[in-house]
Structure formats: C-alpha cells, structure tokens
Design a protein around this motif. Structure first.
Motif, PDB file in Angstrom:
ATOM      1  N   VAL A 118     -10.720   8.616   4.363  1.00  0.00           N
ATOM      2  CA  VAL A 118     -10.668   7.464   5.276  1.00  0.00           C
ATOM      3  C   VAL A 118     -11.929   7.421   6.121  1.00  0.00           C
ATOM      4  O   VAL A 118     -12.646   8.411   6.259  1.00  0.00           O
ATOM      5  CB  VAL A 118      -9.431   7.532   6.203  1.00  0.00           C
ATOM      6  CG1 VAL A 118      -8.148   7.549   5.392  1.00  0.00           C
ATOM      7  CG2 VAL A 118      -9.487   8.742   7.152  1.00  0.00           C
ATOM      8  N   GLU A 119     -12.173   6.271   6.698  1.00  0.00           N
ATOM      9  CA  GLU A 119     -13.317   6.182   7.610  1.00  0.00           C
ATOM     10  C   GLU A 119     -12.928   6.805   8.961  1.00  0.00           C
ATOM     11  O   GLU A 119     -11.732   6.960   9.261  1.00  0.00           O
ATOM     12  CB  GLU A 119     -13.752   4.734   7.762  1.00  0.00           C
ATOM     13  CG  GLU A 119     -12.728   3.827   8.405  1.00  0.00           C
ATOM     14  CD  GLU A 119     -13.353   2.503   8.822  1.00  0.00           C
ATOM     15  OE1 GLU A 119     -14.161   2.524   9.762  1.00  0.00           O
ATOM     16  OE2 GLU A 119     -13.039   1.474   8.193  1.00  0.00           O
TER      17      GLU A 119
ATOM     18  N   ILE B 100      -7.007  12.010   0.634  1.00  0.00           N
ATOM     19  CA  ILE B 100      -7.125  10.647   1.173  1.00  0.00           C
ATOM     20  C   ILE B 100      -8.394  10.583   2.025  1.00  0.00           C
ATOM     21  O   ILE B 100      -8.503  11.243   3.059  1.00  0.00           O
ATOM     22  CB  ILE B 100      -5.895  10.280   2.038  1.00  0.00           C
ATOM     23  CG1 ILE B 100      -4.602  10.430   1.221  1.00  0.00           C
ATOM     24  CG2 ILE B 100      -6.017   8.853   2.575  1.00  0.00           C
ATOM     25  CD1 ILE B 100      -3.334  10.315   2.047  1.00  0.00           C
TER      26      ILE B 100
ATOM     27  N   THR C 227       0.838  -1.208   0.000  1.00  0.00           N
ATOM     28  CA  THR C 227       0.000   0.000   0.000  1.00  0.00           C
ATOM     29  C   THR C 227       0.872   1.257   0.000  1.00  0.00           C
ATOM     30  O   THR C 227       2.034   1.215   0.418  1.00  0.00           O
ATOM     31  CB  THR C 227      -0.912   0.014   1.246  1.00  0.00           C
ATOM     32  OG1 THR C 227      -0.092  -0.091   2.408  1.00  0.00           O
ATOM     33  CG2 THR C 227      -1.919  -1.119   1.213  1.00  0.00           C
TER      34      THR C 227
ATOM     35  N   ASN D  37      -1.363   4.331   3.747  1.00  0.00           N
ATOM     36  CA  ASN D  37      -2.785   4.260   3.418  1.00  0.00           C
ATOM     37  C   ASN D  37      -3.255   2.821   3.209  1.00  0.00           C
ATOM     38  O   ASN D  37      -3.219   2.280   2.113  1.00  0.00           O
ATOM     39  CB  ASN D  37      -3.078   5.097   2.169  1.00  0.00           C
ATOM     40  CG  ASN D  37      -4.567   5.147   1.875  1.00  0.00           C
ATOM     41  OD1 ASN D  37      -5.378   4.647   2.650  1.00  0.00           O
ATOM     42  ND2 ASN D  37      -4.925   5.745   0.756  1.00  0.00           N
TER      43      ASN D  37
ATOM     44  N   HIS E 184     -10.946   2.571   4.296  1.00  0.00           N
ATOM     45  CA  HIS E 184     -11.406   3.518   3.283  1.00  0.00           C
ATOM     46  C   HIS E 184     -12.674   4.269   3.713  1.00  0.00           C
ATOM     47  O   HIS E 184     -13.569   3.689   4.334  1.00  0.00           O
ATOM     48  CB  HIS E 184     -11.686   2.761   1.977  1.00  0.00           C
ATOM     49  CG  HIS E 184     -11.649   3.646   0.787  1.00  0.00           C
ATOM     50  ND1 HIS E 184     -12.635   4.568   0.517  1.00  0.00           N
ATOM     51  CD2 HIS E 184     -10.724   3.784  -0.183  1.00  0.00           C
ATOM     52  CE1 HIS E 184     -12.324   5.221  -0.583  1.00  0.00           C
ATOM     53  NE2 HIS E 184     -11.156   4.773  -1.029  1.00  0.00           N
TER      54      HIS E 184
ATOM     55  N   GLY F 102      -6.265   1.838   3.433  1.00  0.00           N
ATOM     56  CA  GLY F 102      -7.610   1.788   2.858  1.00  0.00           C
ATOM     57  C   GLY F 102      -7.643   1.274   1.431  1.00  0.00           C
ATOM     58  O   GLY F 102      -8.713   0.961   0.902  1.00  0.00           O
ATOM     59  N   VAL F 103      -6.477   1.189   0.795  1.00  0.00           N
ATOM     60  CA  VAL F 103      -6.460   0.717  -0.590  1.00  0.00           C
ATOM     61  C   VAL F 103      -6.201  -0.793  -0.711  1.00  0.00           C
ATOM     62  O   VAL F 103      -5.932  -1.296  -1.790  1.00  0.00           O
ATOM     63  CB  VAL F 103      -5.460   1.510  -1.465  1.00  0.00           C
ATOM     64  CG1 VAL F 103      -5.809   2.970  -1.466  1.00  0.00           C
ATOM     65  CG2 VAL F 103      -4.036   1.301  -0.989  1.00  0.00           C
TER      66      VAL F 103
ATOM     67  N   LYS G 195     -16.496   3.170   3.084  1.00  0.00           N
ATOM     68  CA  LYS G 195     -17.134   2.141   3.909  1.00  0.00           C
ATOM     69  C   LYS G 195     -18.219   2.717   4.802  1.00  0.00           C
ATOM     70  O   LYS G 195     -19.122   2.015   5.217  1.00  0.00           O
ATOM     71  CB  LYS G 195     -16.079   1.468   4.794  1.00  0.00           C
ATOM     72  CG  LYS G 195     -15.208   0.474   4.050  1.00  0.00           C
ATOM     73  CD  LYS G 195     -14.084   0.017   4.952  1.00  0.00           C
ATOM     74  CE  LYS G 195     -13.354  -1.187   4.387  1.00  0.00           C
ATOM     75  NZ  LYS G 195     -14.070  -2.455   4.552  1.00  0.00           N
TER      76      LYS G 195
ATOM     77  N   GLY H  24     -10.575  -2.797   1.312  1.00  0.00           N
ATOM     78  CA  GLY H  24     -10.614  -1.433   1.837  1.00  0.00           C
ATOM     79  C   GLY H  24     -10.131  -1.266   3.256  1.00  0.00           C
ATOM     80  O   GLY H  24     -10.340  -0.202   3.853  1.00  0.00           O
ATOM     81  N   SER H  25      -9.469  -2.275   3.812  1.00  0.00           N
ATOM     82  CA  SER H  25      -8.873  -2.071   5.141  1.00  0.00           C
ATOM     83  C   SER H  25      -7.654  -2.966   5.343  1.00  0.00           C
ATOM     84  O   SER H  25      -7.435  -3.927   4.594  1.00  0.00           O
ATOM     85  CB  SER H  25      -9.886  -2.336   6.263  1.00  0.00           C
ATOM     86  OG  SER H  25      -9.894  -3.701   6.631  1.00  0.00           O
TER      87      SER H  25
ATOM     88  N   SER I  99     -10.068   5.458  11.218  1.00  0.00           N
ATOM     89  CA  SER I  99      -8.738   5.658  10.638  1.00  0.00           C
ATOM     90  C   SER I  99      -8.204   7.044  10.947  1.00  0.00           C
ATOM     91  O   SER I  99      -6.995   7.234  11.109  1.00  0.00           O
ATOM     92  CB  SER I  99      -8.798   5.534   9.121  1.00  0.00           C
ATOM     93  OG  SER I  99      -9.266   4.285   8.746  1.00  0.00           O
TER      94      SER I  99
END
Ligand code: F0G
Length: 366
Positions: free
Chosen positions: A295-296, A293, A38, A60, A335, A62-63, A338, A67-68, A299
């Motif tokens: 993110v949730e 970026i 990542t 990152n 990500h 999230g990619v 989500k 997605g985590s 994160s």
C-alpha cells in the motif's frame, strides 16, 4: 441468459450493486470502471496481536480500477455530472482523486482539469493523470490552497467539482461500508481509517448508519481515524498551515469534511489519533512483507494506528477496552505502486552478476 452471453455481473461496479442506496435514477448514464467489490482479508497475524478472540480484517481498496478508494465516489460523481450535461470536471488533489477523476472523465468522454500542489504529488499518481489525458495545473501552494482555488472556479457552472465536497462522492464511497456488512453479515465493532480531507470517514459512517437504519446490521462500529503527526488538524483541533508528512495523500491542514468527520467520530464513540512518519513506513513495510499487501504510505496509517492502539496506553484508543470477539476493520486506501519513491530506499544494490547459476547462487548467499 443464453450460454454465449457474457456475464458481467462482477464487473458492473458499485452503482449497479447498490443502486437503491445511491442518488441515481433510470435516466442517469452509468459511468463505471467496475469499481468496488474489493477483498476483505482476514489477518491471522493482526488478530493474534489483539488476542481475546478478536478478528482483524484488511479491506484492500488499492485494487480498485485506478488503485484507490476514490473510484467508488467517482463513478457516482461523474455519472451525475454527465446526467447534468457537464462538459468538464475539476478537482484539487493530493494525487488519488485526480487519477480517479481523470480516468472516469476519459471513460465518460468529457474533459478533466486537475489542480495539484506543485512537487507534492507521488510520481505514480501524477503519471496516471497524464496517461488518462487530464489537463494538469500545478500551483505554487499546498492541497488546501488548491481546493480553495477549485471551489472558486467551480462557482461558475462550466465545471463539476468532483472533490469530496461533492455529496455524490460521499454517496459512492459509503458502498465500502455496505460491502463490509454484506460480507460479515453484520457491522464490525471498530473501523480504522486514514484521515486526510475527512470525506472517507464521513462516507463510511453514512454507509454504516444507512445499513443499520434499514436493519441490515444490528450495531454500529466505533470510527477511528488516523492522521499523520505533521498533518493532524482534527487531532489538534486547529488548522495546520504547513502540513508535512511522507504520506503525501493525507498532507492536508484544513480538511473539507472536518465537522462531519468529527461528528462521526463522536457519535460512534470512536477516536482520532496521530501516527508518525516512521510508524507509517514501518506499517507499510510490515503489511507488504507479512501479508503480501503493498500500500502507499497514507494507507498504512490505519495499520500504524492499529499497532499503536494495540501497544500503547497513551494512544487515543486502546484495544484493551474492547470486548472479546470484536471484529476490527483496517481499511487500506491506495496501492503501493502509486508512490514508488516511498520504498526506494529499501532497494538494494542491483548491480548485475554474470548470467550463470554459480554467480546467482553466490549473490543469493550474500
Ligand atoms: N488514503 C489515500 C490513499 C488518499 O488518497 C486519501 C485522500 C486518504 C487516504 C484520505 O481520505 O481525504 O477522505 O480523509 N486523498 C485525497 C486526494 C485528498 O486528493 O486524493 P480522506
């Protein structure tokens, strides 16, 4: 390799890349979705905020395929489960573990049961588990209750538990630390992480220690974990019966890897601190609007924690004491797509205007 043969090197996942450090053998069937590798992004804006020639990087996660960061651990846990002829996986989750388990079960061709706290899972994550075909059971309780039930069910051998109490999960997740050291050429000075069930901080520390032990790095980072203020058992050193935070992924009152994470924080001369929901949402928005970026919320706890450590003297860890030239990693774990509801209040009025340039110009000017 002939010119017509596909080169899938970059898509081979963390087991292929870090096999020597993982509990796999020639007979382990590798179940991978091409996780890991990542981006590690240097942030000029965050670096400037610390000053004194420090450099801040955002890892990152999230990619990853679902997605985590959970995918790093899941590839190892599911590969080992298949090696042991397990026919079904089971996990409790605040959403990301279940999305990841469901995807890797589908890839392996085995079934997956996810036990979730009813009404407490971000929409995107729940939809992932549905899409990947998991059997979903919502319980009347929180994540800690779900994990208790899963532990009990897992005692009979029909299921492999793929929560981070499974050591194969931790083994896989430590590859994030390997990647950071491989890219930087040495370990960083500080590693910032959101802290929920505490498996990931435990895994990073194991990874940094292992690489250090094999002389791939000359130092070890201080591990700094951030809990949400309403779900901060490690910070307060007591179980939180009714954890509450907008960051649903880390809404956990009795973390499974509590002791291990505490030991990692202490051994590394790190710290645990809390960030409020408001600080989390501010950091989430900042990261999306200033670095691109998304993110949730959970994160964003590492970024919120970063700002707190820069700004305040009352935080558990102040950057004022770190040496000039320090390298700081903020890992963002999942990500933003989500959990769309977390940003829903930022959605402005989208009433349509006429389909012509004049109307659109007028709308822009508003
Ligand atoms: N960030 C995200 C996006 C997560 O989903 C989690 C944990 C964490 C951080 C915290 O990591 O638990 O290893 O300390 N999510 C788990 C789940 C609990 O069920 O998906 P941790």
């Amino acid at each position: 390799m002939s010119i017509n043969e596909p080169n899938l090197e970059q898509s081979r996942g963390v087991i292929a890349r870090y096999r020597a450090f993982l509990p796999v053998s020639e007979s382990t069937p590798i179940i991978s979705l091409g996780e890991g590798n990542t981006p590690l992004l240097s942030s000029a804006r965050l670096s400037k905020k610390v000053g004194r020639d420090c450099e801040v990087f955002i890892k990152n996660e999230g990619v990853n395929p679902t997605g985590s960061f959970k995918d790093r651990g899941m590839t190892v846990a599911v590969s080992k489960a298949v090696e042991r002829n397990t026919r079904a996986l089971i996990c409790a989750s605040t959403g990301n573990t279940s999305a990841s388990a469901a995807a890797y079960a589908a890839r392996a061709g085995i079934s997956c049961v996810v036990v979730l706290p009813a009404g407490k899972i971000a929409r995107g994550k729940l939809l992932q588990a549905v899409a990947y075909g998991a059997k979903i059971v919502a319980i009347d309780g929180n994540f800690d209750d779900a994990l208790r039930v899963v532990r009990e069910i897992g005692e009979d051998n029909d299921f492999a538990i793929v929560n981070s109490i499974n050591p194969d999960r931790i083994a896989g997740q430590k590859t994030a630390a390997f990647e950071i050291v491989d890219l930087l050429g040495d370990a960083p000075d500080l590693q910032l992480l959101p802290l929920g069930n505490a498996g990931n901080l435990t895994a990073y520390w194991a990874g940094y220690r292992e690489y250090h032990g094999s002389r791939r790095s000359t130092k070890l980072p201080a591990m700094i974990g951030f809990q949400a203020a309403g779900a901060a058992p490690i910070f307060h050193n007591r179980v939180v019966e009714k954890p509450e935070t907008i960051a649903s992924a880390i809404r956990i009152g009795n973390p499974a890897s509590w002791k291990q994470a505490r030991a990692a924080i202490d051994e590394s001369h790190g710290a645990v601190d809390v960030v409020t929901d408001e600080e989390i949402l501010d950091a989430q928005r900042w990261l999306a609007r200033n670095e691109g970026i998304f993110v949730e919320p959970a994160s964003a706890a590492s970024i919120a924690g970063f700002f707190k450590s820069c700004d305040s003297k009352d935080g558990a860890y102040s950057f004022e004491k770190i040496p000039p030239g320090s390298r700081i990693i903020c890992t963002v774990t999942g990500h933003g797509l989500k959990d769309p509801d977390a940003v829903a209040k930022d959605v402005v009025d989208l009433a349509p205007v006429a389909a012509n340039p004049e109307a659109v110009r007028r709308a822009i000017a508003l």
